[in-house]
Structures are given as structure tokens and as C-alpha cells.
Design a protein around this motif. Structure first.
Motif, PDB file in Angstrom:
ATOM      1  N   ALA A  29     -15.479  34.518  17.500  1.00 24.76           N
ATOM      2  CA  ALA A  29     -16.538  35.077  18.431  1.00 24.76           C
ATOM      3  C   ALA A  29     -17.033  36.437  17.955  1.00 24.76           C
ATOM      4  O   ALA A  29     -18.255  36.660  18.054  1.00 24.76           O
ATOM      5  N   ALA A  30     -15.898  37.190  17.531  1.00 24.14           N
ATOM      6  CA  ALA A  30     -16.309  38.572  17.205  1.00 24.14           C
ATOM      7  C   ALA A  30     -17.186  38.508  15.971  1.00 24.14           C
ATOM      8  O   ALA A  30     -18.310  39.458  15.921  1.00 24.14           O
ATOM      9  N   GLY A  31     -16.871  37.615  15.048  1.00 20.09           N
ATOM     10  CA  GLY A  31     -17.470  37.709  13.766  1.00 20.09           C
ATOM     11  C   GLY A  31     -18.975  37.183  14.019  1.00 20.09           C
ATOM     12  O   GLY A  31     -20.049  37.454  13.325  1.00 20.09           O
ATOM     13  N   TRP A  32     -18.996  36.259  14.929  1.00 21.01           N
ATOM     14  CA  TRP A  32     -20.528  35.798  15.398  1.00 21.01           C
ATOM     15  C   TRP A  32     -21.425  36.977  15.868  1.00 21.01           C
ATOM     16  O   TRP A  32     -22.499  36.950  15.631  1.00 21.01           O
ATOM     17  N   SER A  33     -20.558  37.626  16.734  1.00 18.73           N
ATOM     18  CA  SER A  33     -21.362  38.499  17.509  1.00 18.73           C
ATOM     19  C   SER A  33     -21.862  39.731  16.416  1.00 18.73           C
ATOM     20  O   SER A  33     -22.912  40.275  16.580  1.00 18.73           O
ATOM     21  N   ALA A  34     -20.937  39.927  15.579  1.00 17.35           N
ATOM     22  CA  ALA A  34     -21.396  41.027  14.554  1.00 17.35           C
ATOM     23  C   ALA A  34     -22.366  40.570  13.546  1.00 17.35           C
ATOM     24  O   ALA A  34     -23.186  41.309  13.330  1.00 17.35           O
ATOM     25  N   ARG A  35     -22.396  39.404  13.275  1.00 16.51           N
ATOM     26  CA  ARG A  35     -23.343  38.722  12.433  1.00 16.51           C
ATOM     27  C   ARG A  35     -24.644  38.496  13.158  1.00 16.51           C
ATOM     28  O   ARG A  35     -25.805  38.832  12.553  1.00 16.51           O
ATOM     29  N   ARG A  36     -24.740  38.245  14.145  1.00 18.70           N
ATOM     30  CA  ARG A  36     -25.826  37.698  14.952  1.00 18.70           C
ATOM     31  C   ARG A  36     -26.568  38.952  15.700  1.00 18.70           C
ATOM     32  O   ARG A  36     -27.890  38.963  15.715  1.00 18.70           O
ATOM     33  N   HIS A  37     -25.703  39.945  16.499  1.00 18.49           N
ATOM     34  CA  HIS A  37     -26.332  40.880  17.073  1.00 18.49           C
ATOM     35  C   HIS A  37     -26.215  42.487  16.470  1.00 18.49           C
ATOM     36  O   HIS A  37     -26.241  43.172  17.032  1.00 18.49           O
ATOM     37  N   ARG A  38     -25.964  42.139  15.121  1.00 16.67           N
ATOM     38  CA  ARG A  38     -25.905  43.461  14.130  1.00 16.67           C
ATOM     39  C   ARG A  38     -27.137  44.473  14.386  1.00 16.67           C
ATOM     40  O   ARG A  38     -28.173  43.886  14.135  1.00 16.67           O
ATOM     41  N   ALA A  39     -26.797  45.604  14.712  1.00 18.83           N
ATOM     42  CA  ALA A  39     -27.941  46.867  14.941  1.00 18.83           C
ATOM     43  C   ALA A  39     -28.474  46.981  13.362  1.00 18.83           C
ATOM     44  O   ALA A  39     -27.718  47.796  12.927  1.00 18.83           O
ATOM     45  N   THR A  40     -29.342  46.478  13.021  1.00 15.57           N
ATOM     46  CA  THR A  40     -29.813  46.939  11.529  1.00 15.57           C
ATOM     47  C   THR A  40     -30.812  47.810  11.734  1.00 15.57           C
ATOM     48  O   THR A  40     -31.741  47.846  12.438  1.00 15.57           O
ATOM     49  N   SER A  41     -30.744  49.027  10.682  1.00 14.36           N
ATOM     50  CA  SER A  41     -31.882  49.728  10.870  1.00 14.36           C
ATOM     51  C   SER A  41     -32.356  49.983   9.430  1.00 14.36           C
ATOM     52  O   SER A  41     -31.827  49.322   8.518  1.00 14.36           O
ATOM     53  N   ALA A  51     -29.945  48.638   6.771  1.00  9.81           N
ATOM     54  CA  ALA A  51     -28.697  49.013   6.501  1.00  9.81           C
ATOM     55  C   ALA A  51     -27.757  48.772   8.049  1.00  9.81           C
ATOM     56  O   ALA A  51     -28.283  48.552   8.910  1.00  9.81           O
ATOM     57  N   THR A  52     -26.477  48.730   7.763  1.00  5.51           N
ATOM     58  CA  THR A  52     -25.464  48.169   8.723  1.00  5.51           C
ATOM     59  C   THR A  52     -24.759  49.304   9.259  1.00  5.51           C
ATOM     60  O   THR A  52     -24.682  50.221   8.566  1.00  5.51           O
ATOM     61  N   GLY A  53     -24.642  49.634  10.588  1.00  3.57           N
ATOM     62  CA  GLY A  53     -23.864  50.463  11.166  1.00  3.57           C
ATOM     63  C   GLY A  53     -22.522  50.300  11.009  1.00  3.57           C
ATOM     64  O   GLY A  53     -22.122  49.275  10.715  1.00  3.57           O
ATOM     65  N   ALA A  54     -21.815  51.559  10.819  1.00  4.43           N
ATOM     66  CA  ALA A  54     -20.567  51.333  10.268  1.00  4.43           C
ATOM     67  C   ALA A  54     -19.518  50.708  11.604  1.00  4.43           C
ATOM     68  O   ALA A  54     -18.547  50.133  11.217  1.00  4.43           O
ATOM     69  N   THR A  55     -19.889  50.853  12.893  1.00  3.33           N
ATOM     70  CA  THR A  55     -19.379  50.332  13.982  1.00  3.33           C
ATOM     71  C   THR A  55     -19.313  48.700  13.844  1.00  3.33           C
ATOM     72  O   THR A  55     -18.329  47.850  13.813  1.00  3.33           O
ATOM     73  N   TRP A  56     -20.534  47.973  13.436  1.00  4.70           N
ATOM     74  CA  TRP A  56     -20.784  46.800  13.188  1.00  4.70           C
ATOM     75  C   TRP A  56     -20.002  46.336  11.968  1.00  4.70           C
ATOM     76  O   TRP A  56     -19.294  45.215  11.753  1.00  4.70           O
ATOM     77  N   ARG A  57     -19.699  47.060  11.025  1.00  3.28           N
ATOM     78  CA  ARG A  57     -18.905  46.733   9.619  1.00  3.28           C
ATOM     79  C   ARG A  57     -17.575  46.756  10.094  1.00  3.28           C
ATOM     80  O   ARG A  57     -16.810  45.908   9.450  1.00  3.28           O
TER      81      ARG A  57
END
Length: 103
Positions: A29-41, A51-57
Motif C-alpha cells: 500500500a505504501a509503495g503504491w501510494s508513493a508511486r501513484r501520488h508522488r509529488a513530482t516537480s 524530480a522526486t521529493g526526498a520524502t517520497w523517496r
């Protein structure tokens, strides 16, 4: 030698199995959330790239660890139950127990 047929052993293995399943589910669930809702800038220094935020990484790494640990726990518990030693026969000293029943 561990008595693999004791209640305590079975309780520990059961808890180990369900903890593994829980960790596996949480990690997925956490992996899906990180992959699906990743805050990319978009970083546009010399070139523009996502770029991926350090928190999502960090969440993604923790999810991977949780999936691996959960799978290992559940598999180990399953094998501990399936590969238990058989019950030992009581030593009768060469005598046959009395036959119960008719005929």
C-alpha cells in the motif's frame, strides 16, 4: 530440541505469519501510494527533468523494506509449520498395547 507441536510454538509461528502478511500489505500500500501520488516537480537547471521529493523517496524505500521483510516472515512461518518434525512414538519397550474393541 524445540517441541514443534506445543501450543506456544504454534502461537509464535501464527503471530509471525500474520505479522509478515501485515507488513507485506502495508509495504504494498505504501509503495503504491508513493508511486501513484508522488509529488513530482520539474527541475530546469540545464535541462528539464522530473524530480522526486526526498520524502517520497524515503517512503518508497521503507515500502520496499516492508515488502521484503513481510515476505520473509510469512514464508519462514509457513515453512516452520509445513516442515515440523513428526510426533515421536512413545517407547513401549517392545510390548504391543492392548487391542481395544471387539472380535
Amino acid at each position: 530440541m524445540v517441541d514443534t507441536h506445543s501450543r506456544r510454538y504454534l502461537l509464535v509461528v501464527r503471530r509471525m505469519f500474520w505479522a509478515g502478511v501485515l507488513l507485506l500489505g502495508f509495504g504494498l500500500a505504501a509503495g503504491w501510494s508513493a508511486r501513484r501520488h508522488r509529488a513530482t516537480s520539474w527541475d530546469c537547471d540545464p535541462t528539464c527533468r522530473p524530480a522526486t521529493g526526498a520524502t517520497w523517496r524515503t517512503v518508497s524505500d521503507a515500502a520496499l523494506v516492508s515488502v521484503v521483510l513481510g515476505t520473509a516472515l510469512a514464508t519462514a512461518a509457513f515453512l516452520m509449520i509445513m516442515l515440523r518434525s513428526p510426533r515421536s512414538e512413545p517407547d513401549t519397550g517392545g510390548r504391543q498395547p492392548p487391542h481395544e474393541g471387539g472380535s
